[in-house]
Motif scaffolding. Structure first.
Motif, PDB file in Angstrom:
ATOM      1  N   ILE A 256       0.885  -1.166   0.000  1.00  0.00           N
ATOM      2  CA  ILE A 256       0.000   0.000   0.000  1.00  0.00           C
ATOM      3  C   ILE A 256       0.928   1.222   0.000  1.00  0.00           C
ATOM      4  CG2 ILE A 256      -1.818   1.229   1.266  1.00  0.00           C
ATOM      5  CD1 ILE A 256      -2.653  -1.560   2.400  1.00  0.00           C
ATOM      6  N   PRO A 257       1.116   1.873  -1.166  1.00  0.00           N
ATOM      7  CA  PRO A 257       2.119   2.948  -1.256  1.00  0.00           C
ATOM      8  C   PRO A 257       1.947   4.035  -0.186  1.00  0.00           C
ATOM      9  CG  PRO A 257       1.386   2.353  -3.443  1.00  0.00           C
ATOM     10  CD  PRO A 257       0.515   1.596  -2.478  1.00  0.00           C
ATOM     11  N   LYS A 258       0.701   4.321   0.199  1.00  0.00           N
ATOM     12  CA  LYS A 258       0.433   5.343   1.225  1.00  0.00           C
ATOM     13  C   LYS A 258       1.181   5.032   2.533  1.00  0.00           C
ATOM     14  CE  LYS A 258      -2.235   8.669   2.980  1.00  0.00           C
ATOM     15  NZ  LYS A 258      -1.533   9.907   2.839  1.00  0.00           N
ATOM     16  N   HIS A 259       1.318   3.740   2.852  1.00  0.00           N
ATOM     17  CA  HIS A 259       2.004   3.362   4.095  1.00  0.00           C
ATOM     18  C   HIS A 259       3.502   3.603   4.013  1.00  0.00           C
ATOM     19  CE1 HIS A 259      -1.396   0.250   5.083  1.00  0.00           C
ATOM     20  NE2 HIS A 259      -1.789   1.509   5.150  1.00  0.00           N
ATOM     21  N   LEU A 260       3.999   3.875   2.814  1.00  0.00           N
ATOM     22  CA  LEU A 260       5.453   3.930   2.611  1.00  0.00           C
ATOM     23  C   LEU A 260       5.941   5.339   2.306  1.00  0.00           C
ATOM     24  CD1 LEU A 260       5.491   0.628   0.622  1.00  0.00           C
ATOM     25  CD2 LEU A 260       6.822   1.038   2.693  1.00  0.00           C
ATOM     26  N   GLU A 261       5.079   6.337   2.561  1.00  0.00           N
ATOM     27  CA  GLU A 261       5.435   7.691   2.137  1.00  0.00           C
ATOM     28  C   GLU A 261       6.714   8.207   2.779  1.00  0.00           C
ATOM     29  OE1 GLU A 261       1.776   9.796   2.745  1.00  0.00           O
ATOM     30  OE2 GLU A 261       1.179   9.498   0.656  1.00  0.00           O
ATOM     31  N   GLU A 276       5.572   5.283  -7.960  1.00  0.00           N
ATOM     32  CA  GLU A 276       4.477   4.620  -7.234  1.00  0.00           C
ATOM     33  C   GLU A 276       3.366   4.192  -8.182  1.00  0.00           C
ATOM     34  OE1 GLU A 276       2.976   6.889  -3.880  1.00  0.00           O
ATOM     35  OE2 GLU A 276       4.930   7.851  -3.713  1.00  0.00           O
ATOM     36  N   PHE A 277       2.835   3.005  -7.968  1.00  0.00           N
ATOM     37  CA  PHE A 277       1.658   2.524  -8.704  1.00  0.00           C
ATOM     38  C   PHE A 277       0.579   2.181  -7.671  1.00  0.00           C
ATOM     39  CE2 PHE A 277       5.483   1.655 -11.116  1.00  0.00           C
ATOM     40  CZ  PHE A 277       5.202   2.330 -12.296  1.00  0.00           C
ATOM     41  N   ASP A 278      -0.550   1.596  -8.122  1.00  0.00           N
ATOM     42  CA  ASP A 278      -1.657   1.331  -7.190  1.00  0.00           C
ATOM     43  C   ASP A 278      -1.232   0.448  -6.019  1.00  0.00           C
ATOM     44  OD1 ASP A 278      -3.296   2.834  -8.644  1.00  0.00           O
ATOM     45  OD2 ASP A 278      -4.407   1.177  -9.594  1.00  0.00           O
ATOM     46  N   ASP A 279      -0.586  -0.687  -6.339  1.00  0.00           N
ATOM     47  CA  ASP A 279      -0.200  -1.594  -5.247  1.00  0.00           C
ATOM     48  C   ASP A 279       1.236  -2.089  -5.421  1.00  0.00           C
ATOM     49  OD1 ASP A 279      -0.519  -3.219  -7.386  1.00  0.00           O
ATOM     50  OD2 ASP A 279      -1.917  -4.625  -6.450  1.00  0.00           O
ATOM     51  N   SER A 280       2.066  -1.241  -6.013  1.00  0.00           N
ATOM     52  CA  SER A 280       3.489  -1.588  -6.137  1.00  0.00           C
ATOM     53  C   SER A 280       4.315  -0.309  -6.211  1.00  0.00           C
ATOM     54  CB  SER A 280       3.716  -2.448  -7.385  1.00  0.00           C
ATOM     55  OG  SER A 280       3.315  -1.736  -8.536  1.00  0.00           O
ATOM     56  N   ILE A 281       5.606  -0.469  -5.984  1.00  0.00           N
ATOM     57  CA  ILE A 281       6.532   0.675  -6.079  1.00  0.00           C
ATOM     58  C   ILE A 281       7.763   0.186  -6.827  1.00  0.00           C
ATOM     59  CG2 ILE A 281       8.147   2.105  -4.753  1.00  0.00           C
ATOM     60  CD1 ILE A 281       6.093   2.767  -2.804  1.00  0.00           C
ATOM     61  N   HIS A 282       8.256   1.003  -7.748  1.00  0.00           N
ATOM     62  CA  HIS A 282       9.423   0.648  -8.549  1.00  0.00           C
ATOM     63  C   HIS A 282      10.582   1.543  -8.098  1.00  0.00           C
ATOM     64  CE1 HIS A 282      11.150   0.189 -12.909  1.00  0.00           C
ATOM     65  NE2 HIS A 282      11.919  -0.358 -11.982  1.00  0.00           N
ATOM     66  N   ILE A 283      11.697   0.913  -7.702  1.00  0.00           N
ATOM     67  CA  ILE A 283      12.859   1.686  -7.232  1.00  0.00           C
ATOM     68  C   ILE A 283      14.035   1.391  -8.145  1.00  0.00           C
ATOM     69  CG2 ILE A 283      14.476   2.140  -5.312  1.00  0.00           C
ATOM     70  CD1 ILE A 283      11.329   0.393  -4.608  1.00  0.00           C
ATOM     71  N   ILE A 284      14.662   2.455  -8.628  1.00  0.00           N
ATOM     72  CA  ILE A 284      15.859   2.293  -9.457  1.00  0.00           C
ATOM     73  C   ILE A 284      17.000   3.014  -8.747  1.00  0.00           C
ATOM     74  CG2 ILE A 284      16.876   2.664 -11.744  1.00  0.00           C
ATOM     75  CD1 ILE A 284      13.996   2.860 -12.841  1.00  0.00           C
ATOM     76  N   GLY A 285      18.050   2.249  -8.483  1.00  0.00           N
ATOM     77  CA  GLY A 285      19.199   2.822  -7.788  1.00  0.00           C
ATOM     78  C   GLY A 285      20.024   3.704  -8.708  1.00  0.00           C
TER      79      GLY A 285
END
Ligand code: EPU
Length: 428
Positions: A256-261, A276-285
Motif C-alpha cells: 500500500i504505497p500510502k504506508h510507505l510515504e 508509485e503505482f496502485d499496489d506496487s513501487i518501482h525503485i531504481i538505484g
C-alpha cells in the motif's frame, strides 16, 4: 548455529512480493481469542514470531489448522485456560496482546513478561494504565503479569506517550467493556488501523483508528470473522532500500504505497528513482547518493524499524548524514557492526553521525536484533567480498523467506547451519 553467507556487489533486480505485516499479525492472532468462534486469517506471514503465537493459542486450548502457508483457521471456542506458558511468552514482545484479549473475554489473564528485541528499556506502564482505567487490577509475580477484573467498564484514557502496543492492548480490552471508551494520544500506524478493522469485522464498534483519538462503543459479544492482513510496510521498505543501496532495480509488489510515504520521500531525497503505482513501487538505484538527516517518529513520521536499513544507504552517501532515534534508547548497535565493514559512524546516545565512504567491505558480523539483522544483510549485499552474518534467527523472526526472496533478485546469499561445537571452535 545458522549463518548467512553473502557475497556482495550484485545489483538486486526483478520483482519481489511483500508478505503480510508482522506487527499486525502478532496482534490479530491474540485478538481471535475475543471471538469464542472460528476466524479465518489470510495473508499471514510465515515467520517465527507468528509460529510462536500459534503455539500460544494452542496452549490456551484453541484449535488451529493451517489451510495454506498463509491462511489459518483458528477456533477459539475451545479455549479453557487463561495462562500463556512462560517458555513461550518470554520469547517475544507481542505475547502481551494476550493480556488484553484474555482479560476482555474471561476477565483474567496470566502472561509472561514480554521478551523481543533488546532496544533499551521497554516498559508496559501505559498498557497497565489502560487496563486499570477499564476497571481491572494487575499483579506482577516474578516473571508473570496477572490482570483481572470483575467487570470491564468504559474509560477515558489519555496516554502519556504514543505507544503501538498500549493502543492495541487498550482496544482489545475495551471492545466488550460497558459503555464508550475514549483513547487519546494513540498510535496511528497502519497496523493499528488493521487491528481495528479486524475487530470491527468481529462485531466491535471502533471509530477513529488512524487518528489521535479512538472511540470504542462496547458491544455485548464478538464473533468469528474472515480477514486478510495488510502488507508489511517494513519488509517493503527494506527491499526498497536494498534496491537503492545495491544500485539495482526492483518492483516491490503487493504493498500500500500510502504506508510507505516516509521511506519513499527519503529515498527520493537522497537521489533514488521511486515510482508509485496502485499496489506496487518501482525503485531504481543510482551511482551516487546525497546525504540526508532522519529523525524517527511515530507514524506518519519515519519509522524506527526502517532506521537501521536506511543507515546502510547513508554509509555510502556523499558527505555527512545524521540519524536521530526518536523512539528507542538503544537502536544503534548495528553501527558497531557496520564500522567493522568499513563504515564511518559515530554514535552518541540517540544520535548517529554517518560520514559517507566509497564502499563497504565484507566482514564477519552479528545480527543483534531483527532490524539490525536486515541492515547487515543489506550491507553485506553491497560490500566487497564475502561476509558471514551470525545470529540470523533474529532476522527470521520478521522476514518471510528472506534468503529465497533475495536470491530471486540475483543476490548471492545462502544460509548455512554450523553445528554448535564447530561454531565454538571457530570462535577461539
Ligand atoms: N513505552 C513506554 N511505556 C509503555 C509502552 C511504550 O514508555 O507502556 C515507550 C517505549 O519504551 C518506546 C515508545 O514508548 O520508547 C514506543 O513504544 P511502543 O509501545 O510504540 O512500541 P512496541 O509496541 O513495544 C511496536 C513494534 C516495534 C516498533 C514499535 C514502534 C510490535 C510487536 N513491535 O513495539 O517493532 O519498533 O512499535 O513503532 O508491534 C520491530 O518490528 O522490529 C519492532 C521492534
Amino acid at each position: 548455529m545458522e549463518k548467512y553467507i553473502i557475497t556482495g556487489g550484485k545489483p538486486l533486480k526483478g520483482e519481489v512480493t511483500i508478505s503480510g505485516a508482522k506487527n499486525a499479525a502478532v496482534a490479530i492472532l491474540p485478538a481471535t481469542v475475543l471471538a469464542n468462534d472460528v476466524c479465518i486469517i489470510e495473508n499471514l506471514p510465515d515467520i517465527s514470531d507468528v509460529r510462536m503465537e500459534i503455539d500460544m493459542l494452542k496452549a490456551l486450548g484453541a484449535r488451529v489448522e493451517r489451510l495454506s502457508p498463509t491462511v489459518l483457521k483458528i477456533d477459539t471456542s475451545t479455549i479453557d485456560c487463561t495462562e500463556v506458558p512462560l517458555e513461550l511468552g518470554i520469547k517475544m514482545r507481542a505475547s502481551y496482546y494476550f493480556l488484553g484479549s484474555l482479560l476482555s473475554r474471561f476477565g483474567e489473564a496470566n502472561v509472561p513478561m514480554p521478551g523481543g528485541c533488546n532496544l533499551g528499556a521497554r516498559p508496559i506502564d501505559q498498557h497497565l494504565k489502560a487496563f486499570m482505567a477499564l476497571n481491572a487490577t494487575y499483579e506482577l509475580d516474578y516473571s508473570m503479569i496477572n490482570v483481572s477484573t470483575e467487570h470491564l467498564t468504559a474509560a477515558h484514557v489519555f496516554f502519556d506517550m504514543v505507544s503501538v502496543g498500549a493502543t492495541i492492548n487498550a482496544m482489545l480490552a475495551a471492545v466488550m467493556a460497558d459503555g464508550t471508551t475514549i483513547l487519546e494520544n494513540v498510535a496511528k500506524e497502519p497496523h493499528i488501523v488493521d487491528v481495528a478493522n479486524f475487530l470491527n469485522t468481529m462485531g466491535a464498534d471502533i471509530r477513529g483508528a488512524g487518528t489521535d483519538v479512538i472511540k470504542i462503543n462496547g458491544v455485548k459479544r464478538m464473533h468469528g470473522a474472515n480477514y486478510s492482513i495488510i502488507p508489511d510496510q517494513i519488509e517493503a521498505g527494506t527491499f526498497m532500500v536494498m534496491a537503492a543501496a545495491s544500485r539495482g532495480d526492483i518492483l516491490v509488489k503487493n504493498i500500500i504505497p500510502k504506508h510507505l510515504e516516509a521511506i519513499t520521500s527519503k529515498l527520493r531525497a537522497v537521489g533514488a528513482e521511486v515510482y508509485e503505482f496502485d499496489d506496487s513501487i518501482h525503485i531504481i538505484g543510482v551511482d551516487r547518493y546525497e546525504s540526508t538527516n532522519i529523525k524517527t517518529m511515530p507514524h506518519p513520521g519515519f519509522p524506527t524499524d526502517l532506521q537501521p536499513v536506511m543507515g546502510v544507504l547513508l554509509c555510502i552517501a556523499d558527505g555527512t548524514s545524521i540519524i536521530t532515534e526518536g523512539i528507542w534508547d538503544s537502536r544503534f548497535k548495528y553501527c558497531d557492526e557496520l564500522n567493522k565493514m568499513g563504515a564511518s559512524i559515530q554514535v552518541e546516545g540517540r544520535v548517529a553521525v554517518f560520514e559517507g565512504v566509497e564502499k563497504l567491505k565484507a566482514a564477519p558480523v552479528k545480527a543483534t536484533d531483527l532490524r539490525a539483522g536486515a541492515a547487515l544483510v543489506t550491507a553485506a549485499l553491497i560490500a566487497e567480498g564475502t561476509s558471514e552474518i551470525s545470529e540470523v534467527q533474529h532476522v527470521e523472526r520478521g522476514y518471510v523467506d528472506i534468503v529465497k526472496k533475495i536470491r530471486a533478485l540475483g543476490g548471492d546469499i545462502r544460509k548455512i547451519d554450523i553445528p554448535d561445537d564447530e561454531a565454538l571452535k571457530k570462535a577461539y
